[in-house]
Every structure is written in structure tokens, then in C-alpha cells.
Design a protein around this motif. Structure first.
Motif, PDB file in Angstrom:
ATOM      1  N   LEU A   1      54.419  22.192  22.970  1.00  0.00           N
ATOM      2  CA  LEU A   1      55.231  22.953  24.471  1.00  0.00           C
ATOM      3  C   LEU A   1      55.989  21.951  24.717  1.00  0.00           C
ATOM      4  O   LEU A   1      55.680  20.870  25.039  1.00  0.00           O
TER       5      LEU A   1
ATOM      6  N   ARG B   1      59.540  23.938  30.935  1.00  0.00           N
ATOM      7  CA  ARG B   1      60.376  25.346  31.099  1.00  0.00           C
ATOM      8  C   ARG B   1      61.864  25.125  30.631  1.00  0.00           C
ATOM      9  O   ARG B   1      62.211  24.071  30.418  1.00  0.00           O
TER      10      ARG B   1
ATOM     11  N   PRO C   1      52.550  20.445  29.837  1.00  0.00           N
ATOM     12  CA  PRO C   1      52.281  19.570  28.566  1.00  0.00           C
ATOM     13  C   PRO C   1      51.632  18.341  28.892  1.00  0.00           C
ATOM     14  O   PRO C   1      51.759  17.787  30.040  1.00  0.00           O
TER      15      PRO C   1
ATOM     16  N   VAL D   1      45.032  21.893  31.157  1.00  0.00           N
ATOM     17  CA  VAL D   1      45.846  23.222  31.143  1.00  0.00           C
ATOM     18  C   VAL D   1      46.909  22.980  32.242  1.00  0.00           C
ATOM     19  O   VAL D   1      46.717  22.230  33.193  1.00  0.00           O
ATOM     20  N   GLY D   2      47.913  23.478  32.324  1.00  0.00           N
ATOM     21  CA  GLY D   2      49.077  23.589  33.391  1.00  0.00           C
ATOM     22  C   GLY D   2      50.188  22.773  32.859  1.00  0.00           C
ATOM     23  O   GLY D   2      51.407  23.388  33.775  1.00  0.00           O
TER      24      GLY D   2
ATOM     25  N   ALA E   1      58.274  33.604  27.448  1.00  0.00           N
ATOM     26  CA  ALA E   1      57.384  33.177  28.275  1.00  0.00           C
ATOM     27  C   ALA E   1      58.308  32.191  29.082  1.00  0.00           C
ATOM     28  O   ALA E   1      57.462  31.522  30.220  1.00  0.00           O
TER      29      ALA E   1
ATOM     30  N   ASP F   1      59.370  28.882  28.473  1.00  0.00           N
ATOM     31  CA  ASP F   1      58.863  27.877  27.886  1.00  0.00           C
ATOM     32  C   ASP F   1      59.595  27.349  26.418  1.00  0.00           C
ATOM     33  O   ASP F   1      59.846  28.209  25.540  1.00  0.00           O
TER      34      ASP F   1
ATOM     35  N   THR G   1      45.121  23.973  26.344  1.00  0.00           N
ATOM     36  CA  THR G   1      45.279  25.252  26.355  1.00  0.00           C
ATOM     37  C   THR G   1      46.535  25.639  27.075  1.00  0.00           C
ATOM     38  O   THR G   1      46.826  25.400  28.243  1.00  0.00           O
TER      39      THR G   1
ATOM     40  N   LYS H   1      52.508  20.653  39.393  1.00  0.00           N
ATOM     41  CA  LYS H   1      53.591  20.777  38.484  1.00  0.00           C
ATOM     42  C   LYS H   1      54.662  20.069  39.105  1.00  0.00           C
ATOM     43  O   LYS H   1      54.980  20.016  40.346  1.00  0.00           O
TER      44      LYS H   1
ATOM     45  N   TRP I   1      48.891  28.688  28.371  1.00  0.00           N
ATOM     46  CA  TRP I   1      48.712  30.064  28.765  1.00  0.00           C
ATOM     47  C   TRP I   1      49.482  30.044  30.248  1.00  0.00           C
ATOM     48  O   TRP I   1      49.977  29.080  30.673  1.00  0.00           O
ATOM     49  N   GLN I   2      49.526  31.157  30.750  1.00  0.00           N
ATOM     50  CA  GLN I   2      50.293  31.522  32.183  1.00  0.00           C
ATOM     51  C   GLN I   2      49.539  32.404  33.094  1.00  0.00           C
ATOM     52  O   GLN I   2      48.572  33.205  32.640  1.00  0.00           O
ATOM     53  N   THR I   3      49.933  32.271  34.274  1.00  0.00           N
ATOM     54  CA  THR I   3      49.305  33.412  35.215  1.00  0.00           C
ATOM     55  C   THR I   3      49.503  34.775  34.417  1.00  0.00           C
ATOM     56  O   THR I   3      48.637  35.670  34.583  1.00  0.00           O
ATOM     57  N   GLU I   4      51.036  34.977  34.118  1.00  0.00           N
ATOM     58  CA  GLU I   4      51.147  36.271  33.380  1.00  0.00           C
ATOM     59  C   GLU I   4      50.107  36.664  32.303  1.00  0.00           C
ATOM     60  O   GLU I   4      49.927  37.846  31.825  1.00  0.00           O
TER      61      GLU I   4
ATOM     62  N   VAL J   1      45.540  30.916  39.106  1.00  0.00           N
ATOM     63  CA  VAL J   1      44.937  31.753  37.942  1.00  0.00           C
ATOM     64  C   VAL J   1      43.915  30.886  37.114  1.00  0.00           C
ATOM     65  O   VAL J   1      42.814  31.474  36.494  1.00  0.00           O
ATOM     66  N   THR J   2      44.040  29.780  37.053  1.00  0.00           N
ATOM     67  CA  THR J   2      43.066  28.943  36.164  1.00  0.00           C
ATOM     68  C   THR J   2      41.652  29.131  36.751  1.00  0.00           C
ATOM     69  O   THR J   2      40.656  29.270  36.054  1.00  0.00           O
TER      70      THR J   2
END
Ligand code: WTA
Length: 652
Positions: free
Chosen positions: A513, A516, A391, A388-389, A499, A501, A414, A610, A416-419, A312-313
Motif C-alpha cells: 500500500l 492515499r 502503511p 492497521v490504519g 479505494a 489508495d 491488515t 493518520k 481495510w477501511q471504514t467503508e 471502525v477498527t
């Protein structure tokens, strides 16, 4: 509440306000956007939608919200490819470079907005000639070559949704995704270059496509010249179809809520979820966040996001965000260590990159390789860095700040998530005083709260990250499974999006953050985040990267086991292992002292970088490995088992 949901150990006190010089020139230098959005978030997003995008029909309603279903900018019509291309060319900037593309072998292409528009129109006509219509789905399985964004934009032009499948996936993964999406056409290439060699893609499509009855055509870009089998009537060469295609294709006027793309997230066990993103809201939020989070000056900046477009990034911050803003980006095909470990810094220097957006996992790899690699290059063009991706551990943040940013560049961490489709929690670089390891505050318009098990808001300390209101680029569902959408994201805490997280809020209101929530450890009743112990390990000068898991333990319930990669100039020994365990105890407290620390050559990661802690738990508990199909390099686990059995720390 008596016990904290997730305990709060790591205290990071360094702060980095933007320099006066950066702040003075920044697009945002005060809290006016936040204040505007706080007063009326719908009106705020409506203003962004109208100012940042061109609509062929204005919308009537900003938001229709029937939890968990949101519709943004209802009644509005627009075309994403027209917003990314045609309007820039019409505005006279067709000669501006959209992409400086560089292949791994060193070949290059310079692609202007006018070039991209021409190629997209032709390819849209190619897809149409293969039977693709508005409302269809097209699968894209490609290396990082210019034809990949071309294919995405051509789909958007026709109103067909794309489903990009990351080029590292196996035939089975392609089959699952193509079947689930009911894709009509697959766009691929013979292969791409990785680590100095051609890595083949078409054979994987061949193996998948027999099980995909909806696919009537496969389009193949010739990239590597590797031999491929072309099936008559089904397979077509990209360059042949393009040569014959009509050069003009008018963009379809799409409804704001029409599907723009599907992107599958691979859950670690369950069937992948086809995350749905639509048109107007998605483009509004990615255009907005790209512009302000990266402080874009489109006439002078050269931006580089080193992610793969298969994630998604890449969708949001290589393709749609930059192009909607008329930005100039670098697009790089290959790996960061080919031909040498300074490839990234060589690219930054040669193109004069001003903003670099990359992942913590990459930064920790650069730390391991050592600061002499970036030091060989002039990185003075950089003015902003992003991550991103995952912490980012404070020491990795400091290394990035110092050795890549020269101590002068703000870092936007930043979350965020795919969602979520676009960035949600991040500093604004001209405003926010950053703290290494904290993603800081929600973007204007975004509602975030940390809650305890019962869903009560936590003012300070650790808990679960939730989003309190709809946002324009939110997922609109899981393709074909509305119930799973509701139960996965909206049922844990009524009225909120969960989320998955953990997060904590510090005394100044900064968000940190914590990874998970499935990874949170329970040691003698203390709920400890893996992220915090990892950060304490990486804080030690010998450590480049750490992954921490809770392994079941008769005495404490779970015991902390840390796997660490040491820097190239450090030496593995029992003494070092003892020192690292003590370092964690000193840094964040004796409860968090790892029972074992194991020095390993590598860590198991997904293809998006990840860490797969589940596999490390299997190793720590001496179990057979669970599903390893999403692992980037399956041989890593054997090396880790060996280190755990024989290396320093094995006797513990
Ligand atoms: C994690 C990537 C901490 C988080 C855009 C999230 C982060 C998951 C950060 C989504 C960050 C992403 N700090 N954690 N800055 N960014 N994550 O779908 O666990 O590949 O839920 O989207 O990555 O991963 P995805």
C-alpha cells in the motif's frame, strides 16, 4: 502504457515465513480457503455465514448485486447481539471472560459473557423506555468503558442503529453527526480518564444537543464523578435507569440487510459521510476475518486491540468480531504513556495477552521512546501481532517484530477501511510468508486489482487499488446521499470500487500500500509515493517517524520535503539532515532525494493517528493553514513551523 502510474522504488527483500510450530497449530495452514473462494466466492461466503453465525431464519439468496448496490444473504434473519452473547451463554460458556477492562487509573472490571448479556438486556429495556424502536438511530459518545459496547449491543438487540462518535470530537462534530443521522437518544458519560486526568464529555453533549431537535433523551454514565449539569426530563443517569430496568429483553429478529450502524468518516474538507453497515454480511465478514486472521483459539487466547471503539477498527475488532467468536479481549480506557511509557507492556504482561492489534503510528511512537520500555516486561505470552490504519514502514515492522514479538510472532498487516467494514488484504498467519511493509494478499473471497489511470490491470508495479467484486461487509451507502456513494466509490473505474489508495504489486504478486493517492508527489514528472520516501527515512537508525510531502517548486514541479522525528538517543544537526537526504538517495534512488529534511518534535495527526500531509504542505509552501479542526493537537503545527524556520535543515 509508457509511464508508470506511481513509480516503484522501495525494494524490500526480507521475508518471514511462519515458524513450523505456528503453522502446525494454526487454524489455516494451506491455501484451501483461497481455492474454495476462487472457485465460487458466493458459495464460500454463504458457508461462512451459516457456519459462523446463528440465523433465526436462513437466507434464500446469497447475493443480489446491482452495481453499486449489494444485498447479502437476502431473506435471512438474525440478531447481532444474540450472535455475540445469547448463543455463547446457551452453549455453556457464560462464565468465559468477554472483557478484561482496565481503566487508566488502574481500576479494573472482569466481565463474562453472562454479565454482558445481563447488562445489555437491561440497557436495551432502558433505551426502549426512552422511546427507541427498531429502525431508530442512537448516538453514542463515550470513553472506553464497558458501557460503550453495552450500549452498542443494546441498540443491536432492539434493531436500532448506533452512531458512535469518537470521544475526542468537539460539540460541532457531535451536532453534525447527530443531526445528519436524526438520532433520538445520546448515550454519553460525565467523562473518561486520559493522561492522568478526567476529560469531560457531557459538557460537549450539552453544547451540541440544543441544535439537535430529534434528541429527546440523554443517558449519562457516571465515570469520573466530575460535576455535570443534568437537564430535568431530558438527562438521565445510567445507573438509575439500569437499577429500575426489566432484566429480560428478547432480541429482535432483524433482516440481513437492516442497518446495524452508521459511522462517520471525516473527509479532510467535505461534510462527513455517514457510512452505512448492515447486519448479516457485516457480521459474517468480521467474524470470519477475526477468527482466521488472528488465528483465534478462544479457550486460551487473550486478545487486545488498542484502537478506540470510536473508529471502525474498534467496532469490528473490539466489539463484533471478538464477541461473535466468543473471544476474551482486553479493553483499556487510557493512553499508552500513563503513568509510564511502558503501560502497554505492563498490560500485556499482566493479562498474558496473546494477540496484539495496534497502529503503525503507535509503533513508531514506541520506537521513539526506545526498546528499553518493552524490555522491562515479560512479553512471552504474545504469539501474533497485527497492524492497521496506515502503511507500516519496513523498519517499524522490524522493530515491532523484534522488540514486541521477540522475533517469534507472525505480523498481520491488515489493509481495510471504514467503508470495507472488515479486513480485506492481509496475511493469513499460518500460511503467508510476510515481507515487512507489505499487506501481502487479499483474503479469500476478496477481489483486488491494481490499475493504471485508464483502469487497465497492472501485473507488476505501481497504480491504484481497486476492488473487483462485492464483499459481505461492504458499505451499503452514505446515509442520505446515494449519489455521493456512487460518485465517490464506483465512478472512477467503471465496475470497480476505488479505494482512494495507491498500491504496487511486486514480482511475487505481493501488494504494497502506497498511501492515499491525493498524497502522491510529482517530481520532474516522476510520480513518487510519500510512503516509499517515508520508509526510506525511517530506515535510517536515527529516525523514528517521517512524513513526506511534495511542495510546489519552480524547477521540478514539486519538491520532496521530509519532516522527521528522531529517536530519543539521536542528536539533531545539519550533518544528520545531510545524511538523511543522502540515505534516501542511496536507498531508493536520487530522484527521490528530499530537497529538504526538517527535524520536528511532533507531526500533525488526525485523532485516529493518520498524518495530515495537507497541513505539512501548507507549512512547506509558507501558506496559512487550511482547516485544522480534525487535528488531534493543534499546537503541533506551530512547533513544526518553528523547526522549519530555525532548526537544522532550515537553510536548505
Ligand atoms: C489506510 C481503518 C496501508 C488506507 C481500518 C485506507 C492502510 C485508510 C492500512 C482507511 C494498511 C488502513 N496499510 N494503509 N494496513 N490500513 N490504511 O477508514 O489509506 O480509518 O484507505 O479505516 O487507512 O482508514 P479508516
Amino acid at each position: 502504457m509508457t509511464e508508470p502510474t506511481i513509480e516503484d522504488y522501495f525494494l524490500e527483500e526480507r521475508t518471514f515465513p511462519p515458524s513450523a510450530e505456528f503453522a502446525a497449530a494454526a487454524l489455516v495452514s494451506d491455501d484451501s480457503l483461497h481455492r474454495e473462494a476462487d472457485a465460487d466466492f458466493e458459495a464460500f461466503w454463504a458457508r461462512q455465514a451459516r457456519e459462523l453465525l446463528s440465523w433465526s431464519r436462513d437466507f434464500d439468496t446469497i447475493l443480489e448485486w446491482e452495481l453499486p448496490d449489494a444485498k447479502w444473504f437476502v431473506g435471512g434473519e438474525l440478531n447481532v447481539s444474540a450472535n455475540c452473547l445469547d448463543r455463547h451463554v446457551a452453549a455453556g460458556i457464560g462464565d468465559r471472560i468477554a472483557y478484561h477492562w482496565e481503566g487508566e487509573p488502574g481500576d479494573t472490571r472482569t466481565i463474562t459473557y453472562a454479565d454482558l448479556l445481563a447488562e445489555v438486556q437491561r440497557f436495551a429495556n432502558v433505551l426502549r423506555s426512552l422511546g427507541v424502536e427498531r429502525g431508530d438511530r442512537v448516538a453514542i459518545y463515550m470513553p472506553m468503558i464497558p458501557e460503550l459496547p453495552v450500549a452498542m449491543l443494546a441498540c443491536a438487540r432492539l434493531g436500532a442503529a448506533h452512531s458512535v462518535i469518537f470521544g475526542g470530537f468537539s460539540p460541532d462534530s457531535i451536532t453534525d453527526r447527530v443531526q445528519d443521522g436524526g438520532c433520538k437518544v445520546i448515550v454519553t458519560a460525565d467523562g473518561g480518564y486520559r493522561r492522568g486526568a478526567a476529560s469531560l464529555l457531557k459538557p460537549n453533549v450539552d453544547a451540541a444537543v440544543d441544535q439537535c431537535p430529534t434528541v429527546s433523551a440523554v443517558v449519562v454514565v457516571e465515570r469520573t464523578g466530575s460535576p455535570v449539569t443534568m437537564v430535568d426530563g431530558r438527562d438521565h443517569w445510567y445507573h438509575e435507569l439500569m437499577a429500575a430496568a426489566d432484566p429480560v429483553c428478547a432480541p429482535e429478529a432483524m433482516g440481513s440487510e437492516d442497518l446495524l450502524f452508521l459511522l462517520y468518516t471525516s473527509g479532510t474538507t467535505a461534510k462527513p459521510k455517514g457510512i452505512m453497515h448492515t447486519t448479516g454480511g457485516y457480521l459474517t465478514q468480521v467474524a470470519f476475518s477475526y477468527k482466521y486472521v488472528f488465528d483465534l483459539k478462544p479457550e486460551t487466547d487473550v486478545y487486545w486491540c488498542s484502537a478506540d471503539i470510536g473508529w471502525v477498527t474498534g467496532h469490528s475488532y473490539i466489539v463484533y468480531g471478538p464477541l461473535a467468536n466468543g473471544a476474551t479481549s482486553v479493553l483499556y480506557e487510557g493512553t499508552p504513556d500513563t503513568p509510564g511509557r511502558d503501560r502497554m507492556w505492563d498490560i500485556v504482561e499482566r493479562y498474558g495477552v496473546t494477540q496484539l492489534y495496534t497502529a503503525p503510528t503507535a509503533i513508531r511512537t514506541f520506537m521513539k521512546w526506545g526498546a528499553q520500555e518493552p524490555a522491562r516486561h515479560d512479553l512471552s505470552s504474545l504469539r501474533l501481532l497485527g497492524t492497521v490504519g496506515e502503511p507500516i514502514n519496513p523498519e517499524a515492522w522490524m522493530w515491532y517484530h523484534e522488540h514486541i514479538g521477540g522475533g517469534r510472532c507472525p505480523i498481520v498487516d491488515t489493509w481495510w477501511q471504514t467503508e470495507t467494514g472488515g479486513q480485506m488484504i492481509t496475511p493469513l498467519p499460518g500460511v503467508t510468508a510476510t515481507k515487512p511493509g507489505s499487506a501481502t494478499f487479499p483474503l479469500p473471497g476478496i477481489g483486488v486489482e491494481v490499475v493504471d489511470e485508464e483502469g487497465n490491470r497492472i501485473e507488476q508495479g505501481g497504480g491504484y487499488l481497486t476492488l473487483t467484486r462485492p464483499w459481505p461487509s461492504m458499505l451499503r451507502g452514505i446515509w442520505g446521499d446515494h449519489d455521493r456513494y456512487e460518485s465517490t466509490y464506483w465512478s472512477q473505474y467503471p465496475g470497480r470500487y476505488f479505494a482512494g489508495d495507491g498500491a504496487k504489486i511486486d514480482a511475487d504478486g505481493y501488494l504494497w500500500l502506497l498511501g492515499r493517492v491525493d498524497d502522491v508527489m510529482n517530481v520532474s514528472g516522476h510520480r513518487i509515493s510519500t510512503t516509499e520516501v517515508e520508509s526510506a527515512l525511517v530506515d535510517h537508525h536515527a529516525v523514528a517517524e517521517a512524513a513526506v510531502v511534495g511542495a510546489s517548486d519552480d524547477v521540478t514541479g514539486q519538491a520532496i520535503v521530509g519532516y522527521v522525528i528522531i529517536r530519543n538517543d539521536a542528536v539533531a544537526s545539519e550533518e544528520l539532515v545531510a545524511e538523511l537526504r543522502q540515505h534516501v538517495a542511496t536507498k531508493i534512488g536520487p530522484t527521490a532525494r528530499p530537497k529538504r529534511v526538517i527535524i520536528v518534535p511532533d507531526l500533525p495527526k488526525t485523532r485516529s493517528g493518520k498524518i495530515m500531509r495537507r497541513l505539512l504542505r501548507d507549512v512547506a509552501e509558507g501558506r496559512d493553514l487550511g482547516d485544522t479542526t480534525t487535528l488531534a493537537d493543534p499546537t503541533v503545527v506551530e512547533a513544526i513551523r518553528d523547526s522549519a524556520a530555525n532548526g537544522p535543515g532550515s537553510a536548505a
